[in-house]
Design a protein around this motif. Structure first.
Motif, PDB file in Angstrom:
ATOM      1  N   SER A 173     -57.781  80.552 114.886  1.00 27.75           N
ATOM      2  CA  SER A 173     -57.466  79.438 116.114  1.00 27.75           C
ATOM      3  C   SER A 173     -56.253  79.217 116.433  1.00 27.75           C
ATOM      4  N   VAL A 174     -55.224  79.110 115.633  1.00 25.87           N
ATOM      5  CA  VAL A 174     -53.920  78.727 115.764  1.00 25.87           C
ATOM      6  C   VAL A 174     -53.262  79.889 116.525  1.00 25.87           C
ATOM      7  N   GLN A 175     -53.635  81.040 116.183  1.00 23.08           N
ATOM      8  CA  GLN A 175     -52.982  82.362 116.925  1.00 23.08           C
ATOM      9  C   GLN A 175     -53.315  82.328 118.256  1.00 23.08           C
ATOM     10  N   GLN A 176     -54.689  81.877 118.505  1.00 24.69           N
ATOM     11  CA  GLN A 176     -55.138  81.988 120.060  1.00 24.69           C
ATOM     12  C   GLN A 176     -54.490  80.673 120.922  1.00 24.69           C
ATOM     13  N   ILE A 177     -54.573  79.748 120.132  1.00 23.57           N
ATOM     14  CA  ILE A 177     -53.707  78.410 120.932  1.00 23.57           C
ATOM     15  C   ILE A 177     -52.283  78.793 121.374  1.00 23.57           C
ATOM     16  N   LEU A 178     -51.582  79.170 120.134  1.00 22.88           N
ATOM     17  CA  LEU A 178     -50.164  79.620 120.543  1.00 22.88           C
ATOM     18  C   LEU A 178     -49.937  80.777 121.561  1.00 22.88           C
ATOM     19  N   THR A 179     -50.954  81.773 121.316  1.00 20.15           N
ATOM     20  CA  THR A 179     -50.725  82.838 122.336  1.00 20.15           C
ATOM     21  C   THR A 179     -51.140  82.224 123.850  1.00 20.15           C
ATOM     22  N   ASP A 180     -52.076  81.496 123.919  1.00 18.68           N
ATOM     23  CA  ASP A 180     -52.165  81.144 125.391  1.00 18.68           C
ATOM     24  C   ASP A 180     -51.082  79.965 125.908  1.00 18.68           C
ATOM     25  N   MET A 181     -50.828  79.150 124.917  1.00 20.45           N
ATOM     26  CA  MET A 181     -49.539  78.101 124.985  1.00 20.45           C
ATOM     27  C   MET A 181     -48.402  78.724 125.478  1.00 20.45           C
ATOM     28  N   PHE A 182     -48.037  79.780 124.899  1.00 18.06           N
ATOM     29  CA  PHE A 182     -46.504  80.500 125.245  1.00 18.06           C
ATOM     30  C   PHE A 182     -46.882  81.873 126.113  1.00 18.06           C
ATOM     31  N   GLY A 183     -48.085  81.960 126.401  1.00 16.50           N
ATOM     32  CA  GLY A 183     -48.143  83.271 127.269  1.00 16.50           C
ATOM     33  C   GLY A 183     -47.699  84.685 126.639  1.00 16.50           C
ATOM     34  N   LEU A 184     -48.164  84.796 125.158  1.00 15.59           N
ATOM     35  CA  LEU A 184     -47.543  85.814 124.300  1.00 15.59           C
ATOM     36  C   LEU A 184     -48.419  87.098 124.600  1.00 15.59           C
TER      37      LEU A 184
ATOM     38  N   GLU B 215     -49.547  71.383 108.042  1.00 14.87           N
ATOM     39  CA  GLU B 215     -48.280  70.700 108.291  1.00 14.87           C
ATOM     40  C   GLU B 215     -47.345  71.681 109.259  1.00 14.87           C
ATOM     41  N   ALA B 216     -47.496  72.872 109.171  1.00 14.61           N
ATOM     42  CA  ALA B 216     -46.653  73.597 110.330  1.00 14.61           C
ATOM     43  C   ALA B 216     -47.179  73.543 111.633  1.00 14.61           C
ATOM     44  N   THR B 217     -48.391  73.525 111.991  1.00 15.62           N
ATOM     45  CA  THR B 217     -48.939  73.296 113.288  1.00 15.62           C
ATOM     46  C   THR B 217     -48.504  71.995 113.998  1.00 15.62           C
ATOM     47  N   GLU B 218     -48.385  70.856 113.125  1.00 12.29           N
ATOM     48  CA  GLU B 218     -47.998  69.803 113.757  1.00 12.29           C
ATOM     49  C   GLU B 218     -47.093  69.607 114.980  1.00 12.29           C
ATOM     50  N   PRO B 219     -46.068  70.592 114.997  1.00  5.61           N
ATOM     51  CA  PRO B 219     -45.180  70.533 115.921  1.00  5.61           C
ATOM     52  C   PRO B 219     -45.738  71.034 117.406  1.00  5.61           C
ATOM     53  N   PHE B 220     -46.830  71.873 117.412  1.00  2.73           N
ATOM     54  CA  PHE B 220     -47.456  72.411 118.300  1.00  2.73           C
ATOM     55  C   PHE B 220     -48.632  71.697 118.820  1.00  2.73           C
ATOM     56  N   GLY B 221     -48.750  70.444 118.271  1.00  2.00           N
ATOM     57  CA  GLY B 221     -50.018  69.700 118.599  1.00  2.00           C
ATOM     58  C   GLY B 221     -50.944  69.589 117.499  1.00  2.00           C
ATOM     59  N   GLY B 222     -50.913  70.531 116.527  1.00  2.00           N
ATOM     60  CA  GLY B 222     -51.576  70.725 115.224  1.00  2.00           C
ATOM     61  C   GLY B 222     -53.133  70.344 115.456  1.00  2.00           C
ATOM     62  N   PHE B 223     -53.832  69.913 114.401  1.00  2.00           N
ATOM     63  CA  PHE B 223     -55.287  69.510 114.262  1.00  2.00           C
ATOM     64  C   PHE B 223     -55.281  68.356 114.111  1.00  2.00           C
ATOM     65  N   ASP B 224     -56.191  67.592 114.971  1.00  2.00           N
ATOM     66  CA  ASP B 224     -56.255  66.097 114.591  1.00  2.00           C
ATOM     67  C   ASP B 224     -57.010  65.697 113.191  1.00  2.00           C
ATOM     68  N   LYS B 225     -56.914  64.411 113.084  1.00  2.00           N
ATOM     69  CA  LYS B 225     -57.283  63.700 111.609  1.00  2.00           C
ATOM     70  C   LYS B 225     -58.761  64.253 111.242  1.00  2.00           C
ATOM     71  N   LYS B 226     -59.446  64.088 112.392  1.00  2.00           N
ATOM     72  CA  LYS B 226     -61.053  64.224 112.155  1.00  2.00           C
ATOM     73  C   LYS B 226     -61.282  65.599 111.940  1.00  2.00           C
ATOM     74  N   THR B 227     -60.723  66.590 112.489  1.00  2.00           N
ATOM     75  CA  THR B 227     -60.731  68.016 112.119  1.00  2.00           C
ATOM     76  C   THR B 227     -60.429  68.381 110.619  1.00  2.00           C
ATOM     77  N   ARG B 228     -59.333  67.947 110.179  1.00  2.00           N
ATOM     78  CA  ARG B 228     -58.885  68.121 109.063  1.00  2.00           C
ATOM     79  C   ARG B 228     -59.962  67.493 108.058  1.00  2.00           C
ATOM     80  N   LYS B 229     -60.498  66.292 108.318  1.00  2.00           N
ATOM     81  CA  LYS B 229     -61.326  65.495 107.149  1.00  2.00           C
ATOM     82  C   LYS B 229     -62.588  66.310 107.318  1.00  2.00           C
ATOM     83  N   HIS B 230     -63.022  66.913 108.270  1.00  2.00           N
ATOM     84  CA  HIS B 230     -64.256  67.849 108.459  1.00  2.00           C
ATOM     85  C   HIS B 230     -64.054  68.927 107.419  1.00  2.00           C
TER      86      HIS B 230
END
Length: 89
Positions: free
Chosen positions: A61-72, A24-39
């Motif tokens: 995974s989320v940490q890496q994605i957000l780090t890259d997305m925002f240049g943290l 739920e929390a990752t949805e605003p950042f693009g989140g995981f698709d339904k296929k990934t969640r079902k897996h």
């Protein structure tokens, strides 16, 4: 939406999230698709993998994605400025 100043902010935000909350929390950042969640739901339900391990990996995974997305970067702890004394002769 959450604002992150550094990678530690992302870690602090992710740490208390449960499996459900993470999706739920990752949805605003693009989140995981339904296929990934079902897996992940499926392999957890079958007992093929430890749910805590899945949650840990997803958070990494989320940490890496957000780090890259925002240049943290890592938080830098700067020591307090030294007190400088003035000597008058």
């Amino acid at each position: 939406m959450v604002v992150f100043d550094d990678i530690q902010d992302v870690r602090d935000w992710l740490e208390p999230l449960s499996y459900e909350e993470l999706f739920e929390a990752t949805e605003p950042f693009g989140g995981f698709d339904k296929k990934t969640r079902k897996h992940y739901d499926r392999i957890i339900a079958k007992g093929e993998v430890d749910p805590e391990l899945v949650l840990y990996c997803l958070k990494q995974s989320v940490q890496q994605i957000l780090t890259d997305m925002f240049g943290l970067r890592e938080r830098v702890y700067a020591p307090p400025p030294e007190k400088r004394s003035i000597h008058v002769h």
